[in-house]
Enzyme design. Sequence first.
Site, PDB file in Angstrom:
ATOM      1  N   GLU A  49      34.911 -23.944  19.686  1.00 50.74           N
ATOM      2  CA  GLU A  49      34.772 -22.498  19.470  1.00 50.74           C
ATOM      3  C   GLU A  49      35.929 -21.952  18.637  1.00 50.74           C
ATOM      4  OE1 GLU A  49      34.290 -22.079  23.732  1.00 50.74           O
ATOM      5  OE2 GLU A  49      32.451 -20.939  23.421  1.00 50.74           O
ATOM      6  N   GLU A  73      30.216 -27.647  27.996  1.00 50.17           N
ATOM      7  CA  GLU A  73      30.397 -26.762  29.155  1.00 50.17           C
ATOM      8  C   GLU A  73      29.336 -26.935  30.235  1.00 50.17           C
ATOM      9  OE1 GLU A  73      30.830 -25.873  26.028  1.00 50.17           O
ATOM     10  OE2 GLU A  73      32.503 -24.494  25.812  1.00 50.17           O
ATOM     11  N   GLY A 113      36.030 -24.960  24.175  1.00 45.80           N
ATOM     12  CA  GLY A 113      36.853 -23.930  23.535  1.00 45.80           C
ATOM     13  C   GLY A 113      37.503 -24.414  22.247  1.00 45.80           C
ATOM     14  N   ALA A 169      38.846 -25.382  26.876  1.00 53.27           N
ATOM     15  CA  ALA A 169      39.644 -24.528  27.752  1.00 53.27           C
ATOM     16  C   ALA A 169      40.258 -25.417  28.824  1.00 53.27           C
ATOM     17  CB  ALA A 169      38.758 -23.467  28.384  1.00 53.27           C
TER      18      ALA A 169
HETATM   19  N1  COA Z   1      41.325 -29.162  30.444  1.00 53.67           N
HETATM   20  C1  COA Z   1      42.370 -29.625  31.110  1.00 53.67           C
HETATM   21  N2  COA Z   1      42.884 -30.855  30.929  1.00 53.67           N
HETATM   22  C2  COA Z   1      42.290 -31.637  30.017  1.00 53.67           C
HETATM   23  C3  COA Z   1      41.184 -31.216  29.263  1.00 53.67           C
HETATM   24  C4  COA Z   1      40.696 -29.914  29.507  1.00 53.67           C
HETATM   25  N3  COA Z   1      39.659 -29.393  28.824  1.00 53.67           N
HETATM   26  N4  COA Z   1      40.809 -32.215  28.452  1.00 53.67           N
HETATM   27  C5  COA Z   1      41.664 -33.227  28.660  1.00 53.67           C
HETATM   28  N5  COA Z   1      42.572 -32.876  29.612  1.00 53.67           N
HETATM   29  C6  COA Z   1      43.663 -33.683  30.147  1.00 53.67           C
HETATM   30  C7  COA Z   1      43.168 -34.723  31.154  1.00 53.67           C
HETATM   31  O1  COA Z   1      42.987 -34.131  32.417  1.00 53.67           O
HETATM   32  C8  COA Z   1      44.291 -35.703  31.089  1.00 53.67           C
HETATM   33  O2  COA Z   1      45.395 -35.198  31.831  1.00 53.67           O
HETATM   34  P1  COA Z   1      46.213 -36.199  32.844  1.00 53.67           P
HETATM   35  O3  COA Z   1      46.764 -37.271  31.938  1.00 53.67           O
HETATM   36  O4  COA Z   1      47.242 -35.310  33.419  1.00 53.67           O
HETATM   37  O5  COA Z   1      45.196 -36.730  33.794  1.00 53.67           O
HETATM   38  C9  COA Z   1      44.713 -35.683  29.633  1.00 53.67           C
HETATM   39  O6  COA Z   1      44.267 -34.447  29.113  1.00 53.67           O
HETATM   40  C10 COA Z   1      44.090 -36.793  28.811  1.00 53.67           C
HETATM   41  O7  COA Z   1      42.680 -36.715  28.966  1.00 53.67           O
HETATM   42  P2  COA Z   1      41.766 -37.978  29.395  1.00 53.67           P
HETATM   43  O8  COA Z   1      40.507 -37.430  29.964  1.00 53.67           O
HETATM   44  O9  COA Z   1      42.556 -38.913  30.228  1.00 53.67           O
HETATM   45  O10 COA Z   1      41.503 -38.643  27.956  1.00 53.67           O
HETATM   46  P3  COA Z   1      40.266 -39.551  27.550  1.00 53.67           P
HETATM   47  O11 COA Z   1      40.608 -40.108  26.220  1.00 53.67           O
HETATM   48  O12 COA Z   1      39.901 -40.480  28.633  1.00 53.67           O
HETATM   49  O13 COA Z   1      39.035 -38.520  27.392  1.00 53.67           O
HETATM   50  C11 COA Z   1      37.948 -36.496  26.657  1.00 53.67           C
HETATM   51  C12 COA Z   1      39.028 -37.545  26.373  1.00 53.67           C
HETATM   52  C13 COA Z   1      38.133 -35.353  25.629  1.00 53.67           C
HETATM   53  C14 COA Z   1      36.552 -37.117  26.497  1.00 53.67           C
HETATM   54  C15 COA Z   1      38.115 -35.940  28.088  1.00 53.67           C
HETATM   55  O14 COA Z   1      39.467 -35.565  28.271  1.00 53.67           O
HETATM   56  C16 COA Z   1      37.253 -34.738  28.404  1.00 53.67           C
HETATM   57  O15 COA Z   1      36.071 -34.873  28.626  1.00 53.67           O
HETATM   58  N6  COA Z   1      37.880 -33.534  28.462  1.00 53.67           N
HETATM   59  C17 COA Z   1      37.195 -32.327  28.836  1.00 53.67           C
HETATM   60  C18 COA Z   1      36.285 -31.829  27.740  1.00 53.67           C
HETATM   61  C19 COA Z   1      35.575 -30.567  28.184  1.00 53.67           C
HETATM   62  O16 COA Z   1      34.745 -30.584  29.077  1.00 53.67           O
HETATM   63  N7  COA Z   1      35.892 -29.453  27.527  1.00 53.67           N
HETATM   64  C20 COA Z   1      35.265 -28.187  27.798  1.00 53.67           C
HETATM   65  C21 COA Z   1      36.097 -27.396  28.716  1.00 53.67           C
HETATM   66  S1  COA Z   1      35.344 -25.810  29.019  1.00 53.67           S
END
Ligand code: COA
Length: 258
Positions: A113, A133, A110, A65
């Site tokens: 999911e 989460e 999400g 999400a």
């Molecule tokens: N919501 C909003 N933005 C997200 C996102 C999310 N769930 N997941 C990634 N993004 C965005 C980042 O903020 C970043 O945006 P920016 O370039 O404007 O800063 C962009 O996507 C790229 O993500 P980044 O974190 O820089 O990539 P990465 O390769 O370093 O890491 C992940 C990849 C997937 C490990 C990391 O993005 C992450 O942990 N995301 C969240 C996962 C999460 O907790 N999901 C559950 C949500 S309820």
Amino acid sequence: MYNNIITELENNILTIKINRESKLNALNIETLQEIKNAVSLAQDDKEISGIILTGSGSKAFAAGADISEFVNFDVKQGTKMSADGHEVMNTIEQSRKPVIAAVNGFALGGGCELAMACHIRIASENAKFGQPEVNLGVPPGYGGTQRLIQLVGKGKAIELLLTADAISANEALEYRLVNDVVPIEDLLPRCFEILKKINTKSPSAIAKVINCVNDFYKDGVDGFQTEIEEFGHAFGTADFKEGTDAFLNKRKPEFKQS
Ligand code: COA
């Protein structure tokens, strides 16, 4: 027509691609509503026999999400976010047309999911699955606590939910979270191949199978009774006449999409 997804119809298969690559296809509320809308519209579209759901790019299916969207939500908004998300997932799960998740990268929160709400999951080798989460102070809110148990069993599910560990595509295959793992270039072709095979079968029988399988998991609903009713109902369909006539006359059936 849509701001966050791209839809494409080819060989009677609708591909829905989440188009937020720079945000790793994070699922903001509008994206989820667009997916729900596209799947809902497909139900009565005779041109569509099956659906593939995937993410744009080669890094993410959906990284969860959209955290930036819900960061300031209060209790009421959080509850609504979850309830609306459940409706989206239920729409996919209850689709009369088969839905395959082509998981092309991160399927977290999400995203995981969303993949679990689909009927079949095919992952590319680089895919990663997890429910992180609890790192954010919330439990999963789009059905993750329930569907993960259904797919991998309680023991592994609770471990993944509590540790927030991300697992590889091959681990996901081992735990039966996904049906198959393929090189990324084979991901969409493999999904097309499966749906093309399903497309040669009776569409009304396919819808009935999906309904019976879903009823296995519904509290207070007897899936065996659903099967009796769906089986009986099938005898009144054109597909039943066509399928049995084709068999007895040693020809291939030609079913019509309903
Ligand atoms: N919501 C909003 N933005 C997200 C996102 C999310 N769930 N997941 C990634 N993004 C965005 C980042 O903020 C970043 O945006 P920016 O370039 O404007 O800063 C962009 O996507 C790229 O993500 P980044 O974190 O820089 O990539 P990465 O390769 O370093 O890491 C992940 C990849 C997937 C490990 C990391 O993005 C992450 O942990 N995301 C969240 C996962 C999460 O907790 N999901 C559950 C949500 S309820």
